[in-house]
Design a protein around this motif. Sequence first.
Motif, mmCIF file in Angstrom:
data_model
loop_
_atom_site.group_PDB
_atom_site.id
_atom_site.type_symbol
_atom_site.label_atom_id
_atom_site.label_comp_id
_atom_site.label_asym_id
_atom_site.label_seq_id
_atom_site.Cartn_x
_atom_site.Cartn_y
_atom_site.Cartn_z
ATOM 1 N N CYS A 1 0.845 -1.203 0.000
ATOM 2 C CA CYS A 1 0.000 0.000 0.000
ATOM 3 C C CYS A 1 0.877 1.249 0.000
ATOM 4 N N ALA A 2 1.899 1.244 0.843
ATOM 5 C CA ALA A 2 2.813 2.393 0.930
ATOM 6 C C ALA A 2 3.538 2.612 -0.397
ATOM 7 N N GLN A 3 4.010 1.530 -0.997
ATOM 8 C CA GLN A 3 4.705 1.640 -2.280
ATOM 9 C C GLN A 3 3.774 2.167 -3.366
ATOM 10 N N ALA A 4 2.522 1.681 -3.381
ATOM 11 C CA ALA A 4 1.560 2.095 -4.409
ATOM 12 C C ALA A 4 1.254 3.585 -4.328
ATOM 13 N N MET A 5 1.257 4.169 -3.141
ATOM 14 C CA MET A 5 0.971 5.598 -3.003
ATOM 15 C C MET A 5 2.227 6.446 -3.126
ATOM 16 N N GLY A 6 3.381 5.798 -3.267
ATOM 17 C CA GLY A 6 4.624 6.547 -3.389
ATOM 18 C C GLY A 6 5.153 7.052 -2.066
ATOM 19 N N ALA A 7 4.748 6.395 -0.972
ATOM 20 C CA ALA A 7 5.207 6.812 0.358
ATOM 21 C C ALA A 7 6.669 6.429 0.567
ATOM 22 N N THR A 8 7.348 7.235 1.355
ATOM 23 C CA THR A 8 8.739 6.937 1.691
ATOM 24 C C THR A 8 8.870 6.384 3.105
ATOM 25 N N SER A 9 7.765 6.411 3.879
ATOM 26 C CA SER A 9 7.805 5.854 5.228
ATOM 27 C C SER A 9 6.405 5.425 5.665
ATOM 28 N N ILE A 10 6.366 4.626 6.720
ATOM 29 C CA ILE A 10 5.127 4.143 7.329
ATOM 30 C C ILE A 10 5.191 4.508 8.802
ATOM 31 N N SER A 11 4.067 4.983 9.350
ATOM 32 C CA SER A 11 4.037 5.364 10.760
ATOM 33 C C SER A 11 2.758 4.858 11.415
ATOM 34 N N PHE A 12 2.767 4.837 12.722
ATOM 35 C CA PHE A 12 1.574 4.619 13.521
ATOM 36 C C PHE A 12 1.808 5.285 14.854
ATOM 37 N N SER A 13 0.753 5.505 15.609
ATOM 38 C CA SER A 13 0.909 6.070 16.945
ATOM 39 C C SER A 13 0.074 5.245 17.900
ATOM 40 N N SER A 14 0.480 5.247 19.145
ATOM 41 C CA SER A 14 -0.237 4.479 20.147
ATOM 42 C C SER A 14 0.052 5.044 21.529
ATOM 43 N N SER A 15 -0.930 4.960 22.388
ATOM 44 C CA SER A 15 -0.716 5.358 23.778
ATOM 45 C C SER A 15 -0.384 4.141 24.640
ATOM 46 N N ARG A 16 -0.302 2.982 24.023
ATOM 47 C CA ARG A 16 -0.038 1.752 24.767
ATOM 48 C C ARG A 16 1.477 1.559 24.945
ATOM 49 N N PRO A 17 1.950 1.489 26.189
ATOM 50 C CA PRO A 17 3.386 1.390 26.461
ATOM 51 C C PRO A 17 4.061 0.159 25.843
ATOM 52 N N ALA A 18 3.339 -0.916 25.635
ATOM 53 C CA ALA A 18 3.948 -2.139 25.088
ATOM 54 C C ALA A 18 4.564 -1.916 23.711
ATOM 55 N N TRP A 19 4.058 -0.948 22.968
ATOM 56 C CA TRP A 19 4.597 -0.694 21.634
ATOM 57 C C TRP A 19 6.037 -0.202 21.681
ATOM 58 N N GLN A 20 6.491 0.330 22.807
ATOM 59 C CA GLN A 20 7.883 0.763 22.916
ATOM 60 C C GLN A 20 8.828 -0.407 22.719
ATOM 61 N N LYS A 21 8.397 -1.603 23.108
ATOM 62 C CA LYS A 21 9.230 -2.795 22.923
ATOM 63 C C LYS A 21 8.941 -3.499 21.613
ATOM 64 N N VAL A 22 7.685 -3.499 21.189
ATOM 65 C CA VAL A 22 7.277 -4.264 20.009
ATOM 66 C C VAL A 22 7.625 -3.544 18.701
ATOM 67 N N ALA A 23 7.428 -2.237 18.634
ATOM 68 C CA ALA A 23 7.618 -1.491 17.391
ATOM 69 C C ALA A 23 9.002 -1.695 16.759
ATOM 70 N N PRO A 24 10.098 -1.680 17.546
ATOM 71 C CA PRO A 24 11.408 -1.879 16.923
ATOM 72 C C PRO A 24 11.550 -3.231 16.214
ATOM 73 N N ARG A 25 10.825 -4.238 16.650
ATOM 74 C CA ARG A 25 10.869 -5.553 15.978
ATOM 75 C C ARG A 25 10.337 -5.474 14.556
ATOM 76 N N HIS A 26 9.545 -4.454 14.283
ATOM 77 C CA HIS A 26 8.972 -4.269 12.956
ATOM 78 C C HIS A 26 9.667 -3.150 12.193
ATOM 79 N N GLY A 27 10.791 -2.677 12.702
ATOM 80 C CA GLY A 27 11.568 -1.648 12.023
ATOM 81 C C GLY A 27 11.154 -0.222 12.334
ATOM 82 N N PHE A 28 10.232 -0.038 13.269
ATOM 83 C CA PHE A 28 9.794 1.308 13.629
ATOM 84 C C PHE A 28 10.700 1.889 14.699
ATOM 85 N N VAL A 29 10.966 3.186 14.584
ATOM 86 C CA VAL A 29 11.733 3.901 15.594
ATOM 87 C C VAL A 29 10.883 5.079 16.076
#
Length: 131
Positions: A85-113
């Motif tokens: 989907c990101a490639q089809a729209m010509g995006a250069t990055s993918i993001s998400f936001s969350s108020s859940r603290p667990a994402w601080q540990k999980v997000a890096p496993r998916h390449g998010f910083v």
Amino acid sequence: MFIDKIAPGLDQIERPGDFSNEHVFEALAHGHAFLFVLTIDGEYNGFTVLQEVNEFNNKRLHIWLTFSDTHQDVLTVFNDDIERCAQAMGATSISFSSSRPAWQKVAPRHGFVPRETVYSRPVNNPKENQK
């Protein structure tokens, strides 16, 4: 349309901010967001609502809302689809936001910083203060 299918999932999503299911439906109807239905072997598995964000000289695909009927990690199972989907729209990055603290540990496993931390509070209504 999938509105009837996604409404129960929207009701279950934890979401900071003051928006309702109707706000989501309106964003979809007016092209401010788009719905990606998640399926496995042709069976409905959940959904994600994506937004195209235009930044200075590039585009970003923002994962606004995600719901899955299973306890599978959506980012793992549907990573390739979201990437396409990101490639089809010509995006250069993918993001998400969350108020859940667990994402601080999980997000890096998916390449998010971490990109930023957003804090918010309601604006005081001067008319209420006059009472």
